[in-house]
Design an enzyme around this catalytic site. Structure first.
Site, PDB file in Angstrom:
ATOM      1  N   HIS B  63      32.164  26.593  49.773  1.00 53.52           N
ATOM      2  CA  HIS B  63      32.013  27.643  50.782  1.00 53.52           C
ATOM      3  C   HIS B  63      31.569  26.964  52.070  1.00 53.52           C
ATOM      4  CE1 HIS B  63      32.372  30.945  47.851  1.00 53.52           C
ATOM      5  NE2 HIS B  63      31.827  30.080  47.023  1.00 53.52           N
ATOM      6  N   ASP B 153      36.836  35.092  45.367  1.00 49.76           N
ATOM      7  CA  ASP B 153      35.598  34.497  44.857  1.00 49.76           C
ATOM      8  C   ASP B 153      34.380  35.203  45.431  1.00 49.76           C
ATOM      9  OD1 ASP B 153      34.269  32.368  43.360  1.00 49.76           O
ATOM     10  OD2 ASP B 153      33.530  31.764  45.325  1.00 49.76           O
ATOM     11  N   HIS B 180      37.178  34.385  39.929  1.00 52.05           N
ATOM     12  CA  HIS B 180      35.734  34.404  39.667  1.00 52.05           C
ATOM     13  C   HIS B 180      35.553  35.510  38.635  1.00 52.05           C
ATOM     14  CE1 HIS B 180      31.390  35.046  41.389  1.00 52.05           C
ATOM     15  NE2 HIS B 180      31.476  35.507  40.164  1.00 52.05           N
ATOM     16  N   ASP B 306      31.298  24.586  43.719  1.00 56.12           N
ATOM     17  CA  ASP B 306      30.875  25.908  44.192  1.00 56.12           C
ATOM     18  C   ASP B 306      29.744  25.759  45.220  1.00 56.12           C
ATOM     19  OD1 ASP B 306      30.748  28.606  44.621  1.00 56.12           O
ATOM     20  OD2 ASP B 306      29.832  29.108  42.703  1.00 56.12           O
TER      21      ASP B 306
END
Lengths: 306, 429
Positions: B63, B153, B180, B306
Site C-alpha cells: 500500500h 483489497d 482479500h 502487505d
C-alpha cells in the site's frame, strides 16, 4: 505492589492476599461514625470514566474521600474527549495537573495498560472492555473470604455472558489463583473460545455448574445481545440460565449468591434470590469501598515498610 | 556510462533452480552477460563476492497510500522503503483516495512512480467501483492504463454474485483477481484472531472461519468461471488446506503469505501493542506451521508483505480503535532468510522463487529472472549480514512494525533497478 493495578491475571496469591488483608482494617473504618482517616491527605485521585457507571465510580470516589485524598471525576461526555482529544493526551493533561492515581473505566480492552505505560501516576483499571475488572473481583474475593473464612478449595460457579464479561475474567484469575475451582456456564454463543485454558471448567448446563457450589456469581445479561443474535430472548434465557430458589437448592446449603450489578431482576436472578438470605449483593457493595481503599492505599505507597 | 559488472557473486537462477558462481554484466539497463570470470573494459565493477545475486525481488502486495493518504506514505517514500528492503518492483493496492478504479488514478500512480519512484511500480486496479462491491470497475480500461491485476483489497467483495460476475469479466480481460478473503459479517468488529488470546485479552475476535468461508467461495467461483484467482495474505491452516486441495484439482488459484503471518502468532498481541494489529490478524502457532508447510510444498506460491503504513498518531490509540496494518518492505527479506531459509523451510532458491518469478507470473510482468536481454533488476543478498530492526531508521514513513528490536540475518546489500543502483548498503557490503 507494582505501580498499577491492571488485572488479576498477572498477580500472585500473596499479592492478592495482601490487598484482601489490607481491606480488613479499611472495612472497619467504613463502619465508623466518622468515616475519615488522614492516610492519603494531599494525594490526588482522578476518576476518568469513559463509560457510564454509578456503582464503581461512587465506590472509588468514596474510598478516596474516606482516606482524605482529593478526588475529581471526569466523565467522557463532559470532557475534552468530545473535542477529539486522545486518551493518551487526556491522561497526560490530568497528570500534568498532579494526579497521583488515575482510575480508568474504558470500553476498550487494553486502555488501562496503554495509559499505565504513558503516565507516571498509578493507574487503576476500573474495567476495560471485556478484559478485566480487578477491583470487582477483589471485592468478590474479599466477600467470600469474609463469609466463609477461606478461598482455597471452594467451588465457584460463574453464570451468564462470559464472552463480554470482564468481571468473569478477573474472577477466574482471582479465584483460581487463590486455590478455588471455577465453573462457567452460559449460552454457547457467549462462552469465549479457549476459556478452559484459563483453568476454569465449562459446564453443559446450570444444574451441573451449581451442583454443590459454594459460591454462585450471576452476571448481568445485556439485553442488546439479543439484537446481536447471541441469544433468542429473555424468556428462554431466564429458563436456561436464571437463578431461582429451586436451582439455588442444588448448590451447597448456604451457598453465597453474588452479582456485580446492576441486576436484571427476573431475568438472570429471581427477586426472591436477589433479596434472599444467601444474597451478598449489598455486602459486595459495602466491601467494594473497603477493597478500593486498600487498593488506593497500597498503590500510593502505603505499607511500604511493612 | 551505463555499464556495471557484479563480480564474484553466486547467482541464483530461480527458473533453473540452481545457484552458480558467476559474474553479471549489465549494459544499457539490461542483463548483457552472466558467466564465470567475465572481463569487461570500461565498466564500473562492484565486488559482490560471497553474496547471492538474485533477480530483483517483487512485492506484489503493498500500500503506497498515494493518492490520498500521503501522511502515511507516498510513492517516493514507499519505493525508497522497497529499495532499502531489496525490492525492485512493487504492486500497489487500489485502496487509495480516490480508489484506483479508473484509468486516471492508475495513470497518476504510474506518472508519479516514473518521476519520484525508486523502483518499478505496478498498479493494481479495483474490482468494483470505489471498491464498494456493487458495480464492476472498467477492467479493460484499467488494464489499458497499466493495471496488472484487480483487487478490492481491504474491502472484500461481500456479494457472491458480484464476485462471480467480476471473475467472468476479468477472465475476458486477462487480469487476475487478487482476493482479500474475509467474510465481512463474520469478521465484523474484530480486532484480533478469535481464540484463547482474544478471550484472555478481552478483544473482539475474528474467527479463522471468516477467512476460510471466503477462500472456499472464491475457489468455487474461480473453478466455475475459469478466472485466475490469487488469494492474498493467507493466514489460516484451513485456507492452506482449501488452496492445496483446489490446486490438486486444477483450479487456477495461486496464493501468497506475508512474513508476519509466517512468523508471529496472536500471542504477540499481549500488551496491546497496536503494531501487531493487522488484517487478517496474527493467528495461532498451528496456523504458522501450516503456512510454513504450504510454502514448503508450493501450495503458497508467493511471499508478499502487505506493507501498510500508518502515522504514529493513528496507531497510538486504544487497540480496538487502531487501524490495521504493518509496514513490511524493510523487514521482509530478513524475515524470509531468518525464519524460512535458516531453519530449512525453504532453500535459498525456493525462497527467491517466491519473491521473483512466482509473483511475476501471477501478475504477468516480464520480471523476476536474470536471462540475457531482460531488464537488469537485481537484488544482492548477504546471507550472513545481521541487523537489529529499528523502525526509526526505516526509509518509509511508517513506523508500525512489530519486529522492532529483533535481529534479522540475511539482508539486501545492493538493489539495482534497470541497471541503476538504487540502494547500496555501502561498507557492510
Amino acid at each position: 505492589m507494582k505501580k498499577d493495578l491492571l488485572g488479576l491475571q498477572q498477580m500472585t496469591a500473596p499479592e492478592i492476599a495482601r490487598i484482601l488483608d489490607t481491606a480488613v482494617p479499611m472495612k472497619e473504618i467504613t463502619g465508623r461514625q466518622i468515616k475519615k482517616v488522614p492516610t492519603l491527605r494531599g494525594r490526588t485521585v482522578v476518576n476518568v470514566f469513559y463509560e457510564p457507571s454509578t456503582r464503581t465510580r461512587t465506590s472509588f470516589e468514596l474510598a478516596a474521600k474516606y482516606l482524605s485524598a482529593d478526588t475529581v471525576s471526569i466523565s467522557a461526555s463532559a470532557s475534552s474527549v468530545v473535542k477529539g482529544e486522545s486518551l493518551k493526551d487526556t491522561a497526560r493533561t490530568i497528570c500534568a495537573m498532579g494526579a497521583d492515581v488515575v482510575v480508568l473505566r474504558h470500553p476498550m480492552a487494553g486502555a488501562a495498560e496503554m495509559l499505565a505505560r504513558t503516565v507516571p501516576a498509578a493507574v487503576i483499571n476500573a474495567g476495560d472492555g471485556a478484559h478485566e475488572h480487578p477491583s470487582q473481583a477483589l471485592l468478590d474475593l474479599f466477600t467470600v473470604r469474609e463469609k466463609t473464612g477461606r478461598l482455597d478449595g471452594l467451588t465457584v460457579a460463574v453464570i451468564g455472558d462470559i464472552l463480554h464479561s470482564r468481571v468473569a475474567r478477573s474472577d477466574i484469575w482471582g479465584f483460581t489463583t487463590m486455590g478455588a475451582t471455577v465453573r462457567l456456564c452460559g449460552p454457547a454463543t457467549m462462552i469465549p473460545p479457549g476459556i478452559e485454558a484459563t483453568g476454569a471448567a465449562v459446564c453443559r448446563n446450570m444444574e451441573q455448574a451449581l451442583d454443590g457450589a459454594d459460591v454462585v456469581i450471576m452476571l448481568r445479561i445485556q439485553l442488546e445481545r439479543q439484537q446481536q443474535g447471541l441469544f433468542p430472548g429473555v424468556r428462554e434465557y431466564a429458563r436456561l440460565f436464571g437463578l431461582d430458589e429451586k436451582r439455588l437448592a442444588l448448590a451447597r446449603p448456604g451457598a453465597l449468591v453474588m452479582h456485580p450489578g446492576p441486576v436484571n431482576r427476573g431475568v438472570e436472578i429471581s427477586p426472591a434470590v436477589a433479596d434472599g438470605v444467601q444474597s451478598m449483593i449489598n455486602e459486595q457493595v459495602t466491601n467494594g469501598v473497603a477493597v478500593r481503599m486498600a487498593i488506593l492505599y497500597l498503590l500510593s505507597g502505603g505499607g511500604k515498610n511493612e | 556510462m551505463n555499464r556495471l559488472l557484479l563480480k564474484g557473486g553466486r547467482v541464483i537462477d530461480p527458473l533453473a533452480g540452481e545457484i552458480i558462481a558467476a559474474d553479471v554484466f549489465i549494459t544499457d539497463g539490461k542483463i548483457a552477460a552472466v558467466g564465470r570470470e567475465l572481463t569487461v573494459e570500461e565498466t564500473v565493477v562492484l565486488d559482490v563476492s560471497g553474496k547471492l545475486v538474485a533477480p530483483g525481488l517483487i512485492d506484489m502486495h503493498v500500500h503506497l497510500r498515494e493518492p490520498g493518504y500521503e501522511a502515511k506514505e507516498t510513492i517516493a517514500t514507499g519505493t525508497a522503503a522497497a529499495a532499502r528492503g531489496g525490492f525492485t518492483s512493487v504492486a500497489c493496492m487500489p485502496n487509495t483516495d480516490p480508489v484506483a478504479d479508473n484509468p486516471a488514478v492508475i495513470g497518476y500512480i504510474r506518472a508519479k512512480a516514473q518521476t519520484e519512484g525508486m523502483v518499478n511500480v505496478f498498479p493494481v486496479g479495483a474490482i468494483t467501483r470505489e471498491s464498494k462491491g456493487e458495480q464492476l470497475a472498467e477492467m479493460a480500461a484499467l488494464k489499458e492504463a497499466g493495471a496488472v491485476a484487480l483487487s478490492d483489497d481491504g474491502r472484500p467483495v461481500a456479494g457472491a454474485a458480484i464476485m462471480r460476475r467480476a471473475m467472468q469479466y476479468a477472465k475476458m480481460t486477462g487480469l487476475t483477481i487478487i482476493s482479500h478473503c474475509e467474510e465481512p459479517s463474520l469478521a465484523a468488529g474484530g480486532a484480533m484472531h478469535e481464540g484463547y488470546m482474544s478471550t484472555v485479552l478481552g478483544l473482539p475476535g475474528i474467527p479463522a472461519a471468516a477467512e476460510e468461508v471466503m477462500v472456499a467461495r472464491d475457489i468455487i467461483l474461480a473453478e466455475a468461471t475459469g478466472c485466475p484467482l490469487h488469494i492474498a495474505h493467507v493466514s489460516t491452516a484451513g485456507s492452506v488446506r482449501l488452496i492445496r486441495e483446489a490446486k490438486n484439482r486444477g483450479v487456477p488459484v495461486t496464493a501468497e503469505a506475508t512474513p508476519h503471518h509466517f512468523t508471529l502468532t496472536d500471542e504477540a498481541v499481549a500488551g496491546y501493542d497496536t503494531a501487531t494489529k493487522v488484517n487478517p490478524p496474527l493467528r495461532t502457532a498451528e496456523d504458522v506451521a501450516a503456512l510454513r508447510a504450504g510454502l514448503a510444498d508450493g501450495t503458497i506460491d508467493v511471499i508478499a508483505t502487505d506493507h501498510a503504513p500508518h502515522t504514529p498518531e493513528e496507531k497510538d490509540v486504544e487497540y480496538a480503535k487502531a487501524p490495521c496494518g504493518m509496514v513490511g518492505l524493510e523487514t521482509a527479506l530478513g524475515l524470509v532468510w531468518t525464519e524460512l531459509v535458516a531453519p530449512g523451510v525453504l532453500s535459498p532458491v525456493e525462497a527467491v522463487r517466491r519473491l521473483t518469478v512466482n509473483p511475476a507470473r501471477v501478475l504477468g510482468i516480464a520480471r523476476g529472472t536474470l536471462e540475457i536481454g531482460v531488464t537488469a533488476d537485481i537484488t544482492v543478498i548477504d546471507p550472513e549480514l545481521e541487523a537489529v530492526v529499528d523502525p526509526d531508521r526505516f526509509a518509509g514513513k511508517g513506523r508500525n512494525n512489530p519486529f522492532a528490536g529483533r535481529t534479522l540475518r540475511g539482508l539486501a546489500v545492493l538493489t539495482i533497478v534497470a541497471g541503476r543502483v538504487v540502494y547500496d548498503a555501502g561498507p557492510t557490503r
